[in-house]
Design a protein around this motif. Structure first.
Motif: not given
Lengths: 350, 331
Positions: A19-24, A57-72, B221-228
């Motif tokens: 899968g993607s190197p953002t690892c979400v 990852a081979g891309r910039s700001f990969s850790f910002v992409q990973a934040v998707d997994a939290i939900g912000v 996106r693989s996950a919803c950036p709003a709620d994960g």
């Protein structure tokens, strides 16, 4: 000082993540497991801290992409280190010590297989006098292993014994990507890779992610029967130059150990990505022969970059949770040839 | 069909760095064919010279010429070299303590097999034909000429052995070094992104909907950036949408494909909750506005691949502008 404990741990390790190197995709189910372990939701986490690298990852700001997994939404309190996530754990522990938050979720991720890992890691070296030669990590470890062999501090047989024990223990670890012990003789019969290192002396290239939950005081007691209380965390760094330090030693590991009370440690999870480095660490930490080293199989069985150190803390904490040990040690390393080291002592009693 | 799509990606950048006086002195020496070490407060001669004394932390100012002969203090065999290493065939990396120095230098050693290298062997510098003031001005080390090697070889005194290359006429000191870095990856898309690109290859725009908050993301996106939450529901979106915000590109840049001025805009497809960046063409730049209704212009079908470039650009539909209320939360 506040009492802070490890109360949750989840991990994934694999030879090649497609899968993607953002690892979400890896992080979402890990966080799900941790919500289940603690009974919390993301709203109960006071601070998030990750360890990863865009170079991997081979891309910039990969850790910002990973934040998707939290939900912000609403926004979260979040930080990142370009180091193994064990140092993110250190930052989170400090954050809890400030009193600003009571809980933290620490995670690391990396897709090492996206590039040539041992080559990519040359970018952590001195950019003037080292990187232009692209000294790969395996070669630098080979120079270190030879220095110790020449000095009579260890030999290939001692290194093979580390490998054999690790791969034997790894048979019980569902996440290990290299497992199966044989014998020291059989291992020594295998061909050289980076003389004096054989392939099994080097941690396998591993993709993966891991996450740990920290909680303070009663918050920890709420969710864990036997929280693994962090009694100390110590980290030091040696010079990066390969020429100005004694490669057979790790003064930063020794100094970290000096800041820690290691008396009575029963289990030590050591982040030694090369077999001889475990021998250096055992000596620098002064670990007795009765200390169980890397019962999980350790990094020689699987070592996802930016996660391998954090996993050591998770594996050590599990021994406390299970009642199998009262005092354990987690260790993480970063940089070439054990340049940076972090030691944490975890105990069943706060 | 593989689970995900992937493609090779090369990331390259030439890092330009100033050297400072100490590294500059070292690199100037390399260009001129001499190895310049630094003497520390403890009297150790270290190559490359450290910028600051490890004990006193004062700048290092005492420089000493060392080599060009030296002794191997450790080595390893590189059986599978990686790109841009000193050799593309198997070689040794070695720590070499130059004659007159107390600390070793890391560099390559040119021997044909691991049997030809040993700790304690005598080696010498092989200079590069063209020297520019970089660590690669030392091409490598090679077994010392006329020495038998082994532990009993006597090191020569620093500076006694003449370099093979006569010193060139003095030139300006090195103050800057350029290090090209190039990394190759196989970059994979996530499963959701892979579905998006496979959809484009069939002329479809596919997004993902969050099962909890029902927001629709495109590209997915693989996950919803709003709620994960993992996004589970695939949604096909129309080719029509609304310009939420835009900029007029007037500045030329490397790799630009369209002559400025042109418009880059966020287009919110009907039914989507996140806008994506694309070009607005077929209309004068000054007429593009927030709320403008636009539609995708697809390239001829035979040119389609698994790429967003299947959509050449967006153009106005001619419909009345969208009401600000309809897109204000997406700005």
């Amino acid at each position: 000082m506040r009492d802070v404990a490890v109360v949750g741990f989840a991990q994934r390790q694999m030879e090649e993540f497609d899968g993607s190197p953002t690892c979400v995709e890896l992080l979402v189910p890990l966080f799900g497991e941790l919500y289940e372990q603690t009974g919390w939701t993301r709203r109960d986490i006071g601070f998030w801290c990750s360890g990863s690298s865009d170079y991997l990852a081979g891309r910039s700001f990969s850790f910002v992409q990973a934040v998707d997994a939290i939900g912000v939404i609403p926004p979260v309190n979040e930080s990142h280190v370009e180091m193994d996530a064990a140092w993110a754990l250190y930052e989170a522990w400090l954050k809890i010590q400030t009193g600003e938050v009571d809980t933290a979720l620490v995670y690391g991720f990396g897709k090492s297989s996206a590039g040539v890992l041992r080559r990519t890691l040359a970018l952590q070296l001195d950019p003037y006098t080292m990187t232009p030669l692209w000294p790969d990590t395996v070669s630098l470890a080979g120079l270190q292993a030879r220095a110790g062999i020449d000095a009579g501090l260890w030999d290939e047989r001692a290194m093979a014994a580390v490998v054999n024990r690790s791969l034997t223990d790894a048979e019980k670890n569902e996440y290990a990507i290299r497992k199966g012990g044989s014998s020291v003789e059989e291992l020594l019969d295998r061909p050289m890779y980076a003389d004096p290192l054989r392939k099994h002396d080097c941690a396998p290239v591993t993709d993966g992610a891991a996450a740990i939950v920290l909680a303070a005081d009663d918050k920890a007691r709420e969710v864990a029967e036997r929280p693994a209380w962090i009694r100390s965390l110590a980290t030091y760094v040696d010079p990066i130059s390969m020429g100005t330090r004694d490669l057979t030693r790790s003064p930063s590991a020794e100094r970290s150990a000096r800041d820690s009370d290691l008396d009575g440690v029963q289990v030590a999870e050591l982040h030694a990505p090369f077999s001889h480095q475990e021998l250096i660490l055992r000596s620098e930490l002064g670990l007795d022969d009765d200390v169980a080293i890397n019962p999980s199989g350790g990094p020689l069985a699987g070592n996802p970059m930016f996660t391998g150190g954090l996993i050591r803390f998770g594996e050590a904490a599990r021994k406390v949770w299970a009642g199998e040990a009262d005092k354990v040690l987690g260790h993480a390393t970063s940089g070439p040839a054990l340049q940076q080291n972090l030691i944490g002592v975890l105990e069943a009693s706060a | 069909m593989t689970r995900t799509l992937s493609a090779p990606v090369t990331v390259a950048f030439d890092y330009t760095r100033s050297t400072g006086p100490v590294i500059g002195r070292f690199l100037t020496g390399l260009r001129d064919g001499v190895l310049v070490a630094g003497r520390t407060s403890e009297g150790r001669v270290v190559l490359p010279p450290p910028e600051f004394d490890p004990v006193t932390h004062e700048p290092v100012t005492d420089f000493v010429e060392v080599g060009p002969g030296g002794t191997v203090t450790s080595w390893t065999w590189v059986s599978e070299p990686v790109a841009a290493q000193p050799f593309d065939r198997p070689f040794a990396f070695a720590l070499v303590t130059l004659d007159g120095a107390d600390a070793p230098l890391l560099h390559a050693l040119d021997v044909s097999s691991a049997e030809d290298v040993s700790t304690g062997m005598r080696v010498q510098v092989r200079w590069s034909e063209e020297r520019v003031g970089a660590i690669t001005d030392v091409a490598c080390f090679e077994p010392a000429a006329g020495e038998t090697g082994g532990d009993d070889a006597e090191p020569t005194e620093a500076g006694v052995v003449a370099t093979e290359t006569p010193p060139p006429a003095p030139a300006d000191p090195i103050q800057q070094v350029i290090t090209p870095v190039e990394l190759d990856y196989l970059y994979a898309a996530s499963p959701e992104e892979s579905a998006f690109y496979r959809g484009l290859a069939e002329g479809k725009i596919l997004g993902q909907r969050c099962p909890a908050c029902h927001k629709v993301y495109v590209p997915p996106r693989s996950a919803c950036p709003a709620d994960g939450n993992p996004t589970t529901d695939e949604v096909e979106l129309p080719s029509k949408g609304t310009v939420t915000t835009f900029c007029i590109v007037n500045v030329p840049f490397l790799g630009q494909r369209i002559k400025p001025p042109y418009v880059s805009a966020y287009v919110l497809l009907d039914g989507a909750d996140i806008a994506f960046l694309h070009l607005i063409l077929d209309v004068p730049a000054e007429e593009v506005r927030m709320g403008m209704r636009v539609e995708a212009v697809w390239k001829p079908r035979e040119e389609w691949g698994t790429t967003i470039e299947n959509i050449s650009h967006f153009r106005p539909t001619g419909e009345p502008d969208a009401d600000y209320e309809s897109y204000k939360v997406h700005l």
